[in-house]
Design a protein around this motif. Sequence first.
Motif, short mmCIF file in Angstrom:
data_model
loop_
_atom_site.label_atom_id
_atom_site.label_comp_id
_atom_site.label_asym_id
_atom_site.label_seq_id
_atom_site.Cartn_x
_atom_site.Cartn_y
_atom_site.Cartn_z
N PRO A 285 0.84 -1.20 0.00
CA PRO A 285 0.00 0.00 0.00
C PRO A 285 0.88 1.25 0.00
O PRO A 285 1.88 1.31 0.73
CB PRO A 285 -0.80 -0.11 1.30
N LEU A 286 0.53 2.24 -0.82
CA LEU A 286 1.34 3.45 -0.92
C LEU A 286 1.10 4.39 0.26
O LEU A 286 -0.01 4.47 0.80
CB LEU A 286 1.05 4.18 -2.22
N THR A 287 2.15 5.09 0.61
CA THR A 287 2.10 6.08 1.69
C THR A 287 2.33 7.46 1.10
O THR A 287 2.66 7.61 -0.09
CB THR A 287 3.22 5.80 2.71
N ALA A 288 2.20 8.49 1.93
CA ALA A 288 2.48 9.85 1.50
C ALA A 288 3.93 9.98 1.03
O ALA A 288 4.23 10.71 0.08
CB ALA A 288 2.19 10.83 2.63
N ALA A 289 4.84 9.25 1.66
CA ALA A 289 6.25 9.27 1.25
C ALA A 289 6.42 8.68 -0.15
O ALA A 289 7.26 9.17 -0.92
CB ALA A 289 7.11 8.50 2.26
N ASP A 290 5.64 7.67 -0.48
CA ASP A 290 5.70 7.09 -1.82
C ASP A 290 5.23 8.11 -2.87
O ASP A 290 5.83 8.23 -3.94
CB ASP A 290 4.85 5.82 -1.91
N VAL A 291 4.16 8.81 -2.56
CA VAL A 291 3.65 9.84 -3.48
C VAL A 291 4.70 10.95 -3.65
O VAL A 291 4.96 11.41 -4.76
CB VAL A 291 2.30 10.41 -3.01
N ALA A 292 5.33 11.35 -2.55
CA ALA A 292 6.38 12.37 -2.63
C ALA A 292 7.54 11.88 -3.50
O ALA A 292 8.12 12.66 -4.27
CB ALA A 292 6.87 12.73 -1.23
N ALA A 293 7.87 10.60 -3.42
CA ALA A 293 8.95 10.05 -4.24
C ALA A 293 8.56 10.06 -5.72
O ALA A 293 9.41 10.33 -6.59
CB ALA A 293 9.28 8.63 -3.78
N ILE A 294 7.30 9.78 -6.01
CA ILE A 294 6.82 9.85 -7.40
C ILE A 294 6.95 11.29 -7.91
O ILE A 294 7.46 11.52 -9.02
CB ILE A 294 5.36 9.34 -7.50
N GLU A 295 6.51 12.25 -7.12
CA GLU A 295 6.59 13.66 -7.54
C GLU A 295 8.05 14.09 -7.73
O GLU A 295 8.37 14.81 -8.68
CB GLU A 295 5.89 14.56 -6.52
N LYS A 296 8.92 13.64 -6.85
CA LYS A 296 10.35 13.99 -6.96
C LYS A 296 10.94 13.39 -8.23
O LYS A 296 11.66 14.08 -8.97
CB LYS A 296 11.10 13.49 -5.73
N HIS B 124 1.99 18.29 -8.99
CA HIS B 124 1.35 17.53 -7.92
C HIS B 124 0.61 16.35 -8.54
O HIS B 124 -0.02 16.48 -9.58
CB HIS B 124 0.34 18.39 -7.16
N PHE B 125 0.69 15.22 -7.86
CA PHE B 125 -0.01 14.02 -8.31
C PHE B 125 -1.18 13.71 -7.38
O PHE B 125 -1.09 13.90 -6.17
CB PHE B 125 0.94 12.81 -8.29
N VAL B 126 -2.25 13.23 -7.96
CA VAL B 126 -3.34 12.62 -7.21
C VAL B 126 -3.16 11.12 -7.44
O VAL B 126 -3.27 10.64 -8.56
CB VAL B 126 -4.72 13.09 -7.70
N ILE B 127 -2.85 10.40 -6.37
CA ILE B 127 -2.68 8.95 -6.44
C ILE B 127 -3.80 8.33 -5.61
O ILE B 127 -3.92 8.60 -4.42
CB ILE B 127 -1.31 8.50 -5.89
N LEU B 128 -4.63 7.53 -6.26
CA LEU B 128 -5.77 6.90 -5.60
C LEU B 128 -5.69 5.39 -5.78
O LEU B 128 -5.28 4.91 -6.84
CB LEU B 128 -7.08 7.40 -6.21
N SER B 129 -6.11 4.67 -4.76
CA SER B 129 -6.22 3.22 -4.94
C SER B 129 -7.23 2.97 -6.05
O SER B 129 -8.14 3.78 -6.28
CB SER B 129 -6.67 2.54 -3.65
N GLY B 130 -7.08 1.84 -6.73
CA GLY B 130 -8.02 1.52 -7.78
C GLY B 130 -9.45 1.49 -7.28
O GLY B 130 -10.37 2.00 -7.93
N ALA B 131 -9.65 0.91 -6.08
CA ALA B 131 -11.01 0.83 -5.52
C ALA B 131 -11.56 2.22 -5.23
O ALA B 131 -12.73 2.50 -5.51
CB ALA B 131 -10.98 -0.01 -4.25
N ASP B 132 -10.74 3.10 -4.67
CA ASP B 132 -11.17 4.47 -4.37
C ASP B 132 -11.53 5.21 -5.66
O ASP B 132 -12.55 5.88 -5.74
CB ASP B 132 -10.05 5.20 -3.61
N PHE B 133 -10.69 5.07 -6.69
CA PHE B 133 -10.96 5.71 -7.97
C PHE B 133 -12.31 5.25 -8.53
O PHE B 133 -13.11 6.07 -8.98
CB PHE B 133 -9.84 5.42 -8.98
N LEU B 134 -12.55 3.94 -8.49
CA LEU B 134 -13.82 3.41 -9.02
C LEU B 134 -15.02 3.94 -8.23
O LEU B 134 -16.03 4.33 -8.83
CB LEU B 134 -13.81 1.89 -8.99
N GLU B 135 -14.91 3.97 -6.92
CA GLU B 135 -16.02 4.46 -6.10
C GLU B 135 -16.31 5.93 -6.40
O GLU B 135 -17.47 6.32 -6.55
CB GLU B 135 -15.71 4.28 -4.62
N ILE B 136 -15.27 6.76 -6.46
CA ILE B 136 -15.46 8.19 -6.73
C ILE B 136 -16.09 8.38 -8.11
O ILE B 136 -17.01 9.19 -8.28
CB ILE B 136 -14.11 8.94 -6.64
#
Length: 188
Positions: A54-65, A76-88
């Motif tokens: 599972p990704l953390t805020a640090a993982d998202v920061a690493a992607i942005e870096k 800035h990136f919006v990173i959502l779990s697949g399930a969260d994306f589908l629900e939204i």
Amino acid sequence: MPQHVYVGLVRGINVGTANQVGMNDFRGVFETLGYTEVKTLLRSGNVVFSAAHPLTAADVAAIEKRFTQVAEFSAHFVILSGADFLEITDENPLLAVATDPSRLVVAYLPATSDARAALTSTSLTIPDPDSVSPDVLAVGPRAVYVWCPNGISKSTVPPSFWRQLGPAYTARNVNTAAKLAALVRARL
């Protein structure tokens, strides 16, 4: 080990001649960080990928870096779990109102509590429906939905509303969201 499916969205790349990023480079941002099954969609900053954990805020920061290193500009990136994306995407309250999915927009926010707290904050100023007509605006607990019958470029929702959401939100029309959802569903 089970894989976790994620959707990554970034705003403002490959619009006109500014902030150009090749899709091989964009995909490489994720692959060099160890993510697998990386699939980009269109040229507007959409990616579906898998992670071993599972990704953390640090993982998202690493992607942005890493993105900044590759693209030579930050985003800035919006990173959502697949399930969260589908629900939204699926809980869009304007699906019955819209007649053209290319003019129905979902504004996704990061999954962080701070970003989503803006949507339920009593300080969020939501425009009066008459002031944005013919557009229709719906604010959900995790996203903002806008039906723009005259086209997204002619939206009557004021920029001051969007600024309240912070710098990291990004919007996709329902056509694009549906294509991303199909990529996610194929992996779940």
